[in-house]
Design a protein around this motif. Structure first.
Motif, PDB file in Angstrom:
ATOM      1  N   LEU A   1       0.839  -1.191   0.000  1.00  0.00           N
ATOM      2  CA  LEU A   1       0.000   0.000   0.000  1.00  0.00           C
ATOM      3  C   LEU A   1       0.880   1.249   0.000  1.00  0.00           C
ATOM      4  N   HIS A   2       0.276   2.415   0.187  1.00  0.00           N
ATOM      5  CA  HIS A   2       1.041   3.669   0.220  1.00  0.00           C
ATOM      6  C   HIS A   2       2.072   3.604   1.340  1.00  0.00           C
ATOM      7  N   ARG A   3       3.249   4.152   1.087  1.00  0.00           N
ATOM      8  CA  ARG A   3       4.337   4.076   2.072  1.00  0.00           C
ATOM      9  C   ARG A   3       3.965   4.752   3.386  1.00  0.00           C
ATOM     10  N   ASP A   4       3.078   5.768   3.338  1.00  0.00           N
ATOM     11  CA  ASP A   4       2.691   6.476   4.561  1.00  0.00           C
ATOM     12  C   ASP A   4       1.561   5.793   5.326  1.00  0.00           C
ATOM     13  N   SER A   5       0.966   4.749   4.740  1.00  0.00           N
ATOM     14  CA  SER A   5      -0.174   4.097   5.403  1.00  0.00           C
ATOM     15  C   SER A   5       0.322   3.240   6.568  1.00  0.00           C
ATOM     16  N   PRO A   6      -0.559   2.899   7.501  1.00  0.00           N
ATOM     17  CA  PRO A   6      -0.142   2.092   8.667  1.00  0.00           C
ATOM     18  C   PRO A   6       0.511   0.768   8.277  1.00  0.00           C
TER      19      PRO A   6
ATOM     20  N   GLN B   1       4.214  -3.542   4.839  1.00  0.00           N
ATOM     21  CA  GLN B   1       3.796  -4.944   4.991  1.00  0.00           C
ATOM     22  C   GLN B   1       3.132  -5.440   3.712  1.00  0.00           C
ATOM     23  N   TRP B   2       3.406  -6.716   3.389  1.00  0.00           N
ATOM     24  CA  TRP B   2       2.710  -7.328   2.265  1.00  0.00           C
ATOM     25  C   TRP B   2       1.281  -7.633   2.684  1.00  0.00           C
ATOM     26  N   VAL B   3       0.337  -7.243   1.821  1.00  0.00           N
ATOM     27  CA  VAL B   3      -1.083  -7.455   2.108  1.00  0.00           C
ATOM     28  C   VAL B   3      -1.630  -8.447   1.080  1.00  0.00           C
ATOM     29  N   GLU B   4      -2.242  -9.513   1.580  1.00  0.00           N
ATOM     30  CA  GLU B   4      -2.732 -10.572   0.691  1.00  0.00           C
ATOM     31  C   GLU B   4      -3.898 -10.071  -0.168  1.00  0.00           C
ATOM     32  N   ILE B   5      -3.890 -10.492  -1.434  1.00  0.00           N
ATOM     33  CA  ILE B   5      -4.973 -10.166  -2.363  1.00  0.00           C
ATOM     34  C   ILE B   5      -5.892 -11.381  -2.474  1.00  0.00           C
ATOM     35  N   LYS B   6      -7.181 -11.179  -2.208  1.00  0.00           N
ATOM     36  CA  LYS B   6      -8.128 -12.299  -2.247  1.00  0.00           C
ATOM     37  C   LYS B   6      -9.031 -12.261  -3.477  1.00  0.00           C
TER      38      LYS B   6
ATOM     39  N   TYR C   1      -8.737  -6.258  -3.789  1.00  0.00           N
ATOM     40  CA  TYR C   1      -7.546  -5.495  -4.174  1.00  0.00           C
ATOM     41  C   TYR C   1      -7.867  -4.003  -4.272  1.00  0.00           C
ATOM     42  N   LEU C   2      -8.957  -3.675  -4.969  1.00  0.00           N
ATOM     43  CA  LEU C   2      -9.341  -2.278  -5.137  1.00  0.00           C
ATOM     44  C   LEU C   2      -9.685  -1.624  -3.801  1.00  0.00           C
ATOM     45  N   ASP C   3     -10.395  -2.357  -2.950  1.00  0.00           N
ATOM     46  CA  ASP C   3     -10.768  -1.821  -1.642  1.00  0.00           C
ATOM     47  C   ASP C   3      -9.536  -1.577  -0.775  1.00  0.00           C
ATOM     48  N   MET C   4      -8.586  -2.515  -0.800  1.00  0.00           N
ATOM     49  CA  MET C   4      -7.367  -2.370   0.012  1.00  0.00           C
ATOM     50  C   MET C   4      -6.562  -1.152  -0.425  1.00  0.00           C
ATOM     51  N   LEU C   5      -6.421  -0.958  -1.752  1.00  0.00           N
ATOM     52  CA  LEU C   5      -5.669   0.200  -2.232  1.00  0.00           C
ATOM     53  C   LEU C   5      -6.348   1.498  -1.813  1.00  0.00           C
ATOM     54  N   ALA C   6      -7.670   1.545  -1.979  1.00  0.00           N
ATOM     55  CA  ALA C   6      -8.408   2.767  -1.637  1.00  0.00           C
ATOM     56  C   ALA C   6      -8.261   3.110  -0.161  1.00  0.00           C
ATOM     57  N   SER C   7      -8.332   2.088   0.702  1.00  0.00           N
ATOM     58  CA  SER C   7      -8.205   2.332   2.145  1.00  0.00           C
ATOM     59  C   SER C   7      -6.754   2.499   2.570  1.00  0.00           C
ATOM     60  N   GLY C   8      -5.838   2.090   1.695  1.00  0.00           N
ATOM     61  CA  GLY C   8      -4.416   2.168   2.021  1.00  0.00           C
ATOM     62  C   GLY C   8      -3.704   3.331   1.360  1.00  0.00           C
ATOM     63  N   GLY C   9      -4.461   4.355   0.908  1.00  0.00           N
ATOM     64  CA  GLY C   9      -3.832   5.572   0.404  1.00  0.00           C
ATOM     65  C   GLY C   9      -3.348   5.501  -1.026  1.00  0.00           C
ATOM     66  N   VAL C  10      -3.930   4.612  -1.834  1.00  0.00           N
ATOM     67  CA  VAL C  10      -3.516   4.506  -3.234  1.00  0.00           C
ATOM     68  C   VAL C  10      -4.728   4.744  -4.129  1.00  0.00           C
ATOM     69  N   LEU C  11      -4.691   5.837  -4.915  1.00  0.00           N
ATOM     70  CA  LEU C  11      -5.707   6.066  -5.942  1.00  0.00           C
ATOM     71  C   LEU C  11      -5.190   5.421  -7.224  1.00  0.00           C
ATOM     72  N   LEU C  12      -5.695   4.227  -7.521  1.00  0.00           N
ATOM     73  CA  LEU C  12      -5.158   3.450  -8.636  1.00  0.00           C
ATOM     74  C   LEU C  12      -5.436   4.102  -9.982  1.00  0.00           C
ATOM     75  N   ASP C  13      -6.601   4.693 -10.137  1.00  0.00           N
ATOM     76  CA  ASP C  13      -7.015   5.265 -11.414  1.00  0.00           C
ATOM     77  C   ASP C  13      -6.328   6.614 -11.632  1.00  0.00           C
ATOM     78  N   GLU C  14      -5.458   6.667 -12.634  1.00  0.00           N
ATOM     79  CA  GLU C  14      -4.721   7.905 -12.911  1.00  0.00           C
ATOM     80  C   GLU C  14      -5.654   9.056 -13.297  1.00  0.00           C
ATOM     81  N   ALA C  15      -6.782   8.759 -13.917  1.00  0.00           N
ATOM     82  CA  ALA C  15      -7.755   9.808 -14.245  1.00  0.00           C
ATOM     83  C   ALA C  15      -8.354  10.401 -12.972  1.00  0.00           C
ATOM     84  N   GLN C  16      -8.567   9.555 -11.951  1.00  0.00           N
ATOM     85  CA  GLN C  16      -9.093  10.038 -10.676  1.00  0.00           C
ATOM     86  C   GLN C  16      -8.063  10.920  -9.974  1.00  0.00           C
TER      87      GLN C  16
END
Length: 699
Positions: free
Chosen positions: A200-205, A209-214, A219-234
């Protein structure tokens, strides 16, 4: 049992360098589609990126690759069987074909309806024919191969190597996660064993740590809650929205440079636009210096207030931190140091008298002397063009003499992109606005969408510089080939042509180029000069955007003058809009074919009246000959100059010409009569050559 599953692929890397990545980014979707297609798969995919990852998501991927349908055509029946008789069995040619397609001859002596071996008609002959279908395989078995082949197609210019990795990539790859449905597919590549996890984002809690993808959604939910806006348009929309809020709150206007915005989007996973300030004293610097320092060095956006540059900037941080004061302070300190350096350079430059003779210490290109030598050639070209176009000679030559002196300045040494711009500021107090502006615009136009110089005087200065680049580099064989153009000569040629067309400046590709070779003292042979002439013609064709056959015809016409070629091409292009274009082309092509063997050495330089004067009127035996001769006399008497009007007059000869060809034999045994009739036809060809060459007009 489901026939399709969701697919997630994430290539996790160290921070990707924005500029080389963005150049390749536009090609990535097509390369991914090709990788799927190569392995007989097709799926609608979404591809996103952040500074540390390339993510591919496909919601509906077949669980099996598509079957492969193959067709094999064999030898004709006549040679596929012994003596062409099916009852005698297969010949060696037939056996060879069966072996090629994997069939046994002993079970195929008789063709059955359900047999894979059939016959069909090809090129009018009955031949052996086999259709085969190869079943698809499980998609998860080929996903690793697809990802590997996809990554190998990506081209970012330079690559990095790390550990024991041989292939290399734009930045070290830390993981390749492949999730197909709920199955993690592990591949060992790039010195890593892929796992179904992400960072996730380096500044996130959990930033380290490696976070398992289920699943894809997980995956999308983890990134959003972990400080990563995956969509470059967003991320882009977020940055713009934040900047608009700052503008409204502080009553300022932010200069949203699109290229800089693209770059900022590419270096942030969670963007945060912040307002910083710098000391007002730095506003005494040229605005271009401040903006260049902010954009190029720090990726800051410049700010205006009430139409003037404001002592502020926008920095887009990649941080989840709520207390942003230390980020702003840090960036303000960095910018202060940058602007202090720029201030020092600028003050030093103002104290130094920059003279063109000092350019002798700067090399131009090996074999072409120094920048001072280049300047001297440019001055000679400018002097010649000033006289040709009746422009202010002294202003043009002085502008060219001092155009490159800012290369000697400390400021341009620090900011090379400010060439010409700094020359403007250094020339302004010494020579005034007119010469200073010519120096400022000397590189225009510098791209397809670039503006032109603001006036004809500045345009001639810019054109002189570009013409020297072309003549000098062609003289030493530095001629662009294929995609290689290290000296940007295509851009220089485009610039010259755009200036000529915009300012209606006459320029003959034969006489003017030869004159420039002489006045500039270029050591260029006739072959290279012809190459330059053709190079300019190719660029002109691209700029005008007309039908290639039309342009080819015009480019081989009598005129080599740029403006005339343009007018001729545009006039001839009107032919394509005529309903009777096919008939016109047909009859005029016949004119070209009949006269192709006539000796046109002297004739080629003669006017229509001179050619008609050589025709023996007493040999015009038929009414059709006399009618054509009279029509040409009428045409000659009008002295038509406008290419559109001339073409209409020539096209109006169609009916007379058709009757001539129907009733008059040109290639008769009597050589004198034959030549007289050919000369009559050649007069039309010669008149048409004012527009273009009929031989090239094969529409």
């Amino acid at each position: 049992m489901p026939t399709h599953k969701e697919l997630l692929i994430e290539i996790l890397t160290e921070e990707l360098p924005a500029l080389p990545f963005l150049k390749e980014w536009r090609n990535i979707p097509a390369k991914w589609e090709q990788a799927l297609k190569t392995h007989n798969l097709s799926a609608t995919s979404q591809i996103h990126f952040t500074p540390r990852r390339i993510a591919i998501i496909a919601r509906d991927v077949p669980i099996k690759t598509a079957p492969i349908h193959q067709e094999f055509f064999g030898p004709p029946i006549a040679i596929a069987y012994v003596d062409g008789d099916k009852n005698k069995g297969f010949s060696k040619a037939g056996e060879s074909f069966l072996k090629k397609v994997g069939l046994e001859s002993d079970v195929l002596k008789n063709l059955a309806q359900n047999s894979p071996l059939q016959t069909t008609i090809k090129d009018g002959k009955e031949v052996l024919f086999v259709q085969k279908t190869i079943d698809g395989i499980a998609t998860q078995e080929v996903l690793g191969k697809i990802v590997r082949s996809f990554l190998k197609t990506l081209n970012f210019g330079k690559t990095m190597h790390w550990g024991t990795v041989k292939e290399g990539f734009i930045r070290p790859i830390r993981n390749i996660a492949i999730l197909f449905g709920d199955t993690t597919i592990s591949i060992t590549d790039f010195d890593q064993e892929g796992k179904g996890a992400t960072l996730l984002h380096r500044d996130s809690p959990k930033g380290n740590q490696w976070v398992e993808i289920k699943s894809v959604q997980n995956y999308l939910d983890m990134l959003a809650s972990g400080g990563v806006l995956l969509d470059e348009a967003q991320r882009r929309a977020t940055i713009i929205e934040q900047i608009r809020t700052i503008e409204t709150h502080h009553q300022i206007q932010v200069e949203l440079d699109e290229a800089l915005l693209d770059e900022v989007v590419a270096i942030t996973e969670y963007p945060s636009a912040l307002l910083g300030h710098f000391d007002k004293r730095f506003l005494a610097l040229p605005s271009e210096v401040i903006l260049t320092s902010m954009k190029e060095n720090q990726r800051y956006f410049g700010i205006y207030k009430n139409g003037k540059l404001y002592n502020g900037f926008i920095v887009v941080a990649n941080s989840l931190c709520k207390d942003t004061a230390f980020i702003i302070n840090g960036n303000q300190k960095v910018l202060k140091a940058r602007l202090s350096d720029a201030e020092f350079f600028y003050q030093n430059d103002l104290k130094t008298k920059l003279e063109p003779e000092s350019l002798a210490q700067i090399a131009f290109v090996e074999g072409l002397g120094s920048m001072f030598d280049k300047t001297q050639r440019e001055v000679q070209i400018g002097s010649y063009l000033a006289k040709c176009y009746n422009q202010a000679h002294d202003i043009i030559t002085t502008s060219l003499r001092y155009a490159k002196v800012d290369l000697l300045s400390e400021m341009v040494g620090e900011f090379p992109e400010l060439q010409g711009i700094m020359g403007y500021y250094y020339a302004l107090p010494r020579f005034g606005e007119q010469i200073a502006s010519a120096i400022k615009e000397q590189y225009l136009p510098n791209g397809e969408d670039s503006p032109l110089p603001n006036n004809a005087l500045n345009a001639i200065v810019a054109m002189s510089i570009k013409l020297d680049n072309l003549l000098a580099l062609f003289s030493i064989g530095k001629i662009p080939s294929g995609s290689k153009d290290p000296f940007a000569l295509r851009r220089a040629a485009n610039g010259v042509l755009r200036i000529l067309l915009a300012y209606n400046l006459a320029f003959d590709l034969d006489s003017t180029l030869k004159d420039l070779v002489s006045v500039g003292g270029y050591q260029i042979d006739s072959a290279k000069l012809t190459s330059l002439r053709n190079f300019l013609l190719d660029r002109l064709e691209s700029i005008l955007g007309l039908d290639s056959l039309i342009f080819r015809s015009v480019s081989k016409g009598a005129s080599a003058e740029i403006l005339q070629i343009k007018h001729n091409a545009q006039a001839l292009a009107g032919l394509l809009l005529r309903d009777d274009k096919d008939q016109i082309v047909s009859v005029f092509k016949r004119v070209a074919n009949i006269t192709k063997d006539i000796d046109s050495g002297v004739l080629a330089t003669q006017k229509l009246a001179e050619i008609l004067a050589q025709i023996a009127t007493d040999l015009l035996h038929t009414p059709q000959e006399r009618d054509l001769y009279d029509a040409l006399r009428t045409l000659e008497s009008k002295h038509l100059q406008d290419p559109k009007v001339l073409l209409e007059a020539l096209f109006s000869l169609r009916e007379v010409l058709e009757k001539f060809f129907e009733n008059v034999m040109v290639n008769v045994d009597d050589p004198i009569l034959c030549y007289n009739r050919k000369l009559l036809i050649y007069a039309i060809y010669a008149e048409f050559r004012k527009i273009g060459d009929l031989k090239e007009l094969a529409i």
